[in-house]
Motif scaffolding. Structure first.
Motif, mmCIF file in Angstrom:
data_model
loop_
_atom_site.group_PDB
_atom_site.id
_atom_site.type_symbol
_atom_site.label_atom_id
_atom_site.label_comp_id
_atom_site.label_asym_id
_atom_site.label_seq_id
_atom_site.Cartn_x
_atom_site.Cartn_y
_atom_site.Cartn_z
ATOM 1 N N ASP A 37 3.609 17.848 -0.617
ATOM 2 C CA ASP A 37 4.610 17.124 0.158
ATOM 3 C C ASP A 37 5.875 16.872 -0.651
ATOM 4 N N LYS A 38 5.772 16.966 -1.960
ATOM 5 C CA LYS A 38 6.936 16.680 -2.793
ATOM 6 C C LYS A 38 7.841 17.890 -2.951
ATOM 7 N N VAL A 39 7.384 19.053 -2.539
ATOM 8 C CA VAL A 39 8.234 20.240 -2.596
ATOM 9 C C VAL A 39 9.338 20.074 -1.572
ATOM 10 N N ASN A 40 10.563 20.231 -2.005
ATOM 11 C CA ASN A 40 11.753 20.022 -1.172
ATOM 12 C C ASN A 40 11.810 18.605 -0.621
ATOM 13 N N GLY A 41 11.282 17.668 -1.363
ATOM 14 C CA GLY A 41 11.364 16.266 -0.973
ATOM 15 C C GLY A 41 12.705 15.693 -1.394
ATOM 16 N N ILE A 42 13.243 14.829 -0.538
ATOM 17 C CA ILE A 42 14.500 14.166 -0.848
ATOM 18 C C ILE A 42 14.165 12.745 -1.250
ATOM 19 N N PHE A 43 14.550 12.394 -2.473
ATOM 20 C CA PHE A 43 14.183 11.111 -3.051
ATOM 21 C C PHE A 43 15.424 10.266 -3.290
ATOM 22 N N VAL A 44 15.275 8.957 -3.067
ATOM 23 C CA VAL A 44 16.336 7.993 -3.348
ATOM 24 C C VAL A 44 15.702 6.821 -4.089
ATOM 25 N N LEU A 45 16.552 5.957 -4.640
ATOM 26 C CA LEU A 45 16.041 4.755 -5.284
ATOM 27 C C LEU A 45 15.461 3.839 -4.218
ATOM 28 N N GLU A 46 14.479 3.056 -4.628
ATOM 29 C CA GLU A 46 13.722 2.235 -3.689
ATOM 30 C C GLU A 46 14.605 1.289 -2.877
#
Length: 176
Positions: A57-66
Motif C-alpha cells: 500500500d505504500k507504493v506510490n503513497g502520498i505522505f504528509v505530516l500528521e
C-alpha cells in the motif's frame, strides 16, 4: 527545530495509481502549502507496471505530516472530484479568452508563421536527403572508408532519392 517537530509522523493520505498521478497530486498539495512526498519503490524502475503488482500500500503513497493530514485529505477530495470533462474545459477557456479582431489577427499571423516554419523544415529535410543520396551515389575518396557493396549502395541511393521526392512532394503541398 524542536523535538516535537522532529518526531512528527508521516501519514499516508492517498494511494496514487501510478507515479504520474502521484507527482501531479504532490505538486498540487505543495502549491496549497502542504509539504507532501511521494514514496515510490526504490528497487523498481519508475513508471514500471511491477510497482502496481507489488502488493504494497505504500507504493506510490502520498505522505504528509500528521498535523496537515486532515487539510490534505480535504484538498485531495476537492482535487479528485473536480470535473475534467473536455467540454467544460473548452467552455471555461472560451469565456476567459476575449476574441476581438486584434486577437484573431495575432492568431492568424502565428498560424501562418508556424506553417512557414514547417515548410522550411520540410525543404531542409529534402536538401539533407538529396545530399545524402548524392554522397552515397558518388562515394568520395575523402570518406576514407571502403565503399559498400554496389547492390547495397544503390539500394540506399534509391531509397534516399525516394524519401527526398516524398519530402519534396509534402513540402510543395504545404504551400497551398
Amino acid at each position: 527545530m524542536s523535538e516535537s517537530e522532529r518526531s512528527e509522523k508521516l501519514v499516508q493520505v492517498h494511494h496514487a495509481r501510478d507515479e504520474w498521478e502521484g507527482n501531479i497530486i504532490v505538486g498540487y498539495l505543495r502549491e496549497s502549502g502542504i509539504e507532501a512526498t511521494l514514496q515510490s519503490p526504490p528497487a523498481m524502475p519508475p513508471l514500471d507496471a511491477m510497482e502496481n503488482l507489488s502488493g504494497s500500500d505504500k507504493v506510490n503513497g502520498i505522505f504528509v505530516l500528521e498535523h496537515d493530514a486532515d487539510r490534505a485529505r480535504d484538498l485531495l477530495k476537492e482535487f479528485l472530484s473536480t470535473v475534467t470533462d473536455d467540454q467544460v474545459l473548452e467552455d471555461a477557456a472560451a469565456t476567459k479568452l476575449k476574441l476581438d479582431k486584434e486577437t484573431i489577427g495575432q492568431l492568424r499571423t502565428a498560424l501562418r508563421e508556424e506553417r512557414q516554419t514547417f515548410e522550411f523544415l520540410g525543404w531542409i529535410g529534402v536538401a539533407f536527403l538529396s545530399a545524402a543520396a548524392l554522397l552515397w551515389a558518388t562515394w568520395p575518396a575523402w570518406l576514407n572508408v571502403g565503399a559498400p557493396q554496389p547492390e547495397f549502395r544503390w539500394v540506399v541511393v534509391v531509397m534516399l532519392g525516394l524519401a527526398a521526392a516524398f519530402a519534396a512532394n509534402w513540402a510543395c503541398r504545404q504551400r497551398k
